[in-house]
Design an enzyme around this catalytic site. Structure first.
Site, PDB file in Angstrom:
ATOM      1  N   HIS A  80      -3.393   7.018   1.544  1.00  9.55           N
ATOM      2  CA  HIS A  80      -3.871   6.399   1.405  1.00  9.55           C
ATOM      3  C   HIS A  80      -4.778   5.524   2.226  1.00  9.55           C
ATOM      4  O   HIS A  80      -5.805   5.963   3.473  1.00  9.55           O
ATOM      5  CB  HIS A  80      -2.837   4.983   2.430  1.00  9.55           C
ATOM      6  CG  HIS A  80      -2.908   3.765   2.235  1.00  9.55           C
ATOM      7  ND1 HIS A  80      -3.613   2.731   0.807  1.00  9.55           N
ATOM      8  CD2 HIS A  80      -3.080   2.818   2.479  1.00  9.55           C
ATOM      9  CE1 HIS A  80      -4.153   1.785   1.243  1.00  9.55           C
ATOM     10  NE2 HIS A  80      -3.884   1.770   2.183  1.00  9.55           N
TER      11      HIS A  80
ATOM     12  N   ASN B 161     -10.102  -0.428   0.084  1.00  9.64           N
ATOM     13  CA  ASN B 161      -8.610   0.116   0.549  1.00  9.64           C
ATOM     14  C   ASN B 161      -8.080  -0.705  -1.468  1.00  9.64           C
ATOM     15  O   ASN B 161      -8.587  -1.584  -1.026  1.00  9.64           O
ATOM     16  CB  ASN B 161      -7.835  -1.078   1.865  1.00  9.64           C
ATOM     17  CG  ASN B 161      -6.910  -0.646   1.056  1.00  9.64           C
ATOM     18  OD1 ASN B 161      -6.008  -0.632   0.580  1.00  9.64           O
ATOM     19  ND2 ASN B 161      -6.150  -1.405   2.535  1.00  9.64           N
TER      20      ASN B 161
ATOM     21  N   CYS C  54       0.444  -1.024   0.035  1.00  3.45           N
ATOM     22  CA  CYS C  54       0.154   0.174   0.227  1.00  3.45           C
ATOM     23  C   CYS C  54       0.932   1.338   0.267  1.00  3.45           C
ATOM     24  O   CYS C  54       0.188   2.669  -0.261  1.00  3.45           O
ATOM     25  CB  CYS C  54      -1.233  -0.048   1.071  1.00  3.45           C
ATOM     26  SG  CYS C  54      -2.187  -1.244   0.663  1.00  3.45           S
TER      27      CYS C  54
HETATM   28  N1  ACO Z   1     -18.372  -7.985  10.253  1.00  2.00           N
HETATM   29  C1  ACO Z   1     -19.036  -8.719  11.085  1.00  2.00           C
HETATM   30  N2  ACO Z   1     -18.124  -8.432  11.946  1.00  2.00           N
HETATM   31  C2  ACO Z   1     -16.716  -8.857  11.803  1.00  2.00           C
HETATM   32  C3  ACO Z   1     -16.247  -8.848  10.348  1.00  2.00           C
HETATM   33  C4  ACO Z   1     -17.560  -8.448  10.025  1.00  2.00           C
HETATM   34  N3  ACO Z   1     -15.926  -8.197   8.464  1.00  2.00           N
HETATM   35  N4  ACO Z   1     -15.104  -9.197  10.652  1.00  2.00           N
HETATM   36  C5  ACO Z   1     -15.123  -9.659  12.711  1.00  2.00           C
HETATM   37  N5  ACO Z   1     -15.649  -9.077  13.422  1.00  2.00           N
HETATM   38  C6  ACO Z   1     -16.049  -9.247  14.088  1.00  2.00           C
HETATM   39  C7  ACO Z   1     -14.249  -9.779  14.848  1.00  2.00           C
HETATM   40  O1  ACO Z   1     -15.522 -10.775  14.788  1.00  2.00           O
HETATM   41  C8  ACO Z   1     -15.018  -9.718  16.328  1.00  2.00           C
HETATM   42  O2  ACO Z   1     -16.058 -10.129  16.732  1.00  2.00           O
HETATM   43  P1  ACO Z   1     -15.843 -10.469  18.642  1.00  2.00           P
HETATM   44  O3  ACO Z   1     -15.133  -9.014  18.821  1.00  2.00           O
HETATM   45  O4  ACO Z   1     -17.131 -11.720  18.749  1.00  2.00           O
HETATM   46  O5  ACO Z   1     -14.822 -11.449  18.479  1.00  2.00           O
HETATM   47  C9  ACO Z   1     -15.029  -8.200  15.995  1.00  2.00           C
HETATM   48  O6  ACO Z   1     -15.913  -7.786  14.389  1.00  2.00           O
HETATM   49  C10 ACO Z   1     -13.931  -7.211  16.047  1.00  2.00           C
HETATM   50  O7  ACO Z   1     -13.128  -7.499  15.624  1.00  2.00           O
HETATM   51  P2  ACO Z   1     -12.067  -6.517  15.462  1.00  2.00           P
HETATM   52  O8  ACO Z   1     -10.827  -7.480  14.384  1.00  2.00           O
HETATM   53  O9  ACO Z   1     -11.387  -6.472  16.654  1.00  2.00           O
HETATM   54  O10 ACO Z   1     -11.881  -4.683  14.876  1.00  2.00           O
HETATM   55  P3  ACO Z   1     -11.780  -3.801  14.489  1.00  2.00           P
HETATM   56  O11 ACO Z   1     -12.688  -2.890  15.323  1.00  2.00           O
HETATM   57  O12 ACO Z   1      -9.731  -4.018  15.118  1.00  2.00           O
HETATM   58  O13 ACO Z   1     -11.200  -3.868  13.571  1.00  2.00           O
HETATM   59  C11 ACO Z   1     -10.099  -3.005  11.417  1.00  2.00           C
HETATM   60  C12 ACO Z   1     -11.172  -4.567  12.660  1.00  2.00           C
HETATM   61  C13 ACO Z   1     -11.264  -2.734  10.629  1.00  2.00           C
HETATM   62  C14 ACO Z   1      -9.237  -4.335  10.152  1.00  2.00           C
HETATM   63  C15 ACO Z   1      -9.547  -2.797  12.079  1.00  2.00           C
HETATM   64  O14 ACO Z   1      -8.228  -3.189  12.347  1.00  2.00           O
HETATM   65  C16 ACO Z   1      -8.052  -2.430  11.334  1.00  2.00           C
HETATM   66  O15 ACO Z   1      -9.453  -1.472  10.346  1.00  2.00           O
HETATM   67  N6  ACO Z   1      -7.154  -2.846  10.632  1.00  2.00           N
HETATM   68  C17 ACO Z   1      -6.415  -1.251  10.149  1.00  2.00           C
HETATM   69  C18 ACO Z   1      -5.917  -2.169   9.704  1.00  2.00           C
HETATM   70  C19 ACO Z   1      -6.090  -2.376   7.845  1.00  2.00           C
HETATM   71  O16 ACO Z   1      -7.120  -0.629   7.716  1.00  2.00           O
HETATM   72  N7  ACO Z   1      -5.709  -2.471   6.560  1.00  2.00           N
HETATM   73  C20 ACO Z   1      -5.766  -2.232   5.577  1.00  2.00           C
HETATM   74  C21 ACO Z   1      -5.101  -3.214   4.404  1.00  2.00           C
HETATM   75  S1  ACO Z   1      -2.850  -2.370   5.277  1.00  2.00           S
HETATM   76  C22 ACO Z   1      -3.147  -1.004   4.589  1.00  2.00           C
HETATM   77  O17 ACO Z   1      -3.847  -1.031   3.508  1.00  2.00           O
HETATM   78  C23 ACO Z   1      -1.817   0.409   5.710  1.00  2.00           C
END
Ligand code: ACO
Length: 325
Positions: free
Chosen positions: A252, A282, A119
């Site tokens: 990004h 993304n 990215c």
């Molecule tokens: N739909 C519904 N529920 C979901 C989904 C989904 N698509 N995905 C995960 N969950 C659930 C999980 O199972 C978890 O459930 P639980 O509490 O019962 O265990 C709950 O949602 C919370 O999961 P987390 O992983 O803690 O969610 P978080 O708030 O951290 O959000 C996310 C996840 C959006 C990926 C976040 O961590 C994030 O934005 N990370 C940055 C990563 C990113 O943007 N990456 C892109 C590529 S990297 C880059 O480009 C830089």
């Protein structure tokens, strides 16, 4: 006299198939994967993304974006003397997507190569092109970010498959007596290879390892927020500017919460941030040039304004480019 580089044209392309959160929720439900529009919007800001048809490759998307950038710059493919494509979803193992794009454009002869920094790829590619122009190795470069991330998504993993989309963005970067690119910063830390990767490779006619994207979302989130602020400050310092000099932040487009946090740290209101993640998802290396082209063509950003582009992604890699449009 010092030689600078300057963006003289931008272009972008999204494949026609637009998949809303509601479409994706319905598709995933067919294989028993539960998610919701509400969860996706709240955690990421994403409302829709585009997916390429199965026979469409990164170089196809790159070609459309490149043609628009060339047209905006008022030049022909033959006028280009350097092609750099940032991609993590190349058409083939080799040759590079840049060589394939070069042939499709009919710009044969000039150097062409890919940059792989996930990215952060576009920020890396732009910095390399700028350095080559400053050194005199090139005069007019085509710099492209192009991805078909849908090919490497695991549609059984709801924590990742809702985040990404396909697309391409391009700029023409030309030698100039005035800046242009004011400063840039690139970084990588290979200790974090495992938090965001596609840990597979081709060997003996087979894929060894896992050929789909894996991510530790929370680890990525924490690292991204910290490094982006440092990179922004270091880049501004190199150019003897401060956050008050930024007209537009073009980060990004990974996640609206990462973007809000970066803007907050730079004391920028969100109406100074170009946001396309809601409509594109993304698109990895394509996200910054897609957002830039969108902002240029809608008149959101104007010639002469100061833009801070910021990338962060797998590697772990990150960087920033400060420029005058
Ligand atoms: N739909 C519904 N529920 C979901 C989904 C989904 N698509 N995905 C995960 N969950 C659930 C999980 O199972 C978890 O459930 P639980 O509490 O019962 O265990 C709950 O949602 C919370 O999961 P987390 O992983 O803690 O969610 P978080 O708030 O951290 O959000 C996310 C996840 C959006 C990926 C976040 O961590 C994030 O934005 N990370 C940055 C990563 C990113 O943007 N990456 C892109 C590529 S990297 C880059 O480009 C830089």
């Amino acid at each position: 006299m010092r030689r600078y580089s300057r963006i003289t044209g931008t272009g972008s392309y999204l494949p026609p198939r637009r998949v809303t959160n509601a479409d994706l929720v319905a598709e995933l439900a067919q294989s028993g994967i539960q998610t919701s529009d509400e969860w996706i919007v709240e955690r990421t800001g994403i409302r829709a993304r585009h997916f390429a048809a199965p026979d469409v490759t990164s170089s196809d998307l790159a070609l459309e974006a490149a043609r628009k950038a060339l047209e905006a710059a008022g030049c022909q493919p033959q006028d280009i003397d350097l092609i750099i494509v940032a991609t993590s979803t190349p058409d083939m193992v080799f040759p590079s997507t840049a060589c394939i794009l070069q042939n499709k454009l009919g710009a044969n002869g000039c150097p062409a190569f890919d940059v792989q920094a996930v990215c952060s790829g576009f920020v890396y590619a732009l910095t390399v092109a700028d350095a080559m122009i400053q050194s005199g190795a090139a005069r007019r470069a085509l710099v492209v970010g192009a991805e078909v991330f849908s090919r490497i998504l695991d549609f059984k993993d709801r924590t990742t498959c809702v985040l990404f989309g396909d697309g391409a963005g391009a700029v023409v970067l030309e030698a100039s007596e005035t800046p242009g690119i004011l400063a840039s910063e690139l970084h990588a830390d290979g200790r974090y290879v495992d938090i965001l990767c596609v840990p597979g490779g081709v060997s003996g006619g087979e894929v060894l390892g896992h050929p789909l994207l894996k991510m530790d979302g929370q680890a990525v989130f924490k690292l991204a927020v910290g490094v982006l602020d440092k990179a922004a400050r270091a880049t501004l310092a190199k150019a003897n500017l401060t956050d008050a000099d930024i007209d537009w932040l073009i980060p990004h487009q990974a996640n609206i919460r990462i973007m809000q946090s970066t803007a907050r740290k730079l004391k920028l209101s969100m109406d100074k941030v170009v946001v396309t993640v809601d409509q594109h998802g993304n698109t990895s290396a394509a996200s910054i040039p897609l957002a830039l082209d969108h902002a240029v063509r809608t008149g959101q950003v104007q010639k002469g304004e100061t833009l801070l582009l910021e990338g962060v992604g797998g590697g772990f890699t990150w960087g920033a480019v400060l420029l005058k449009l």
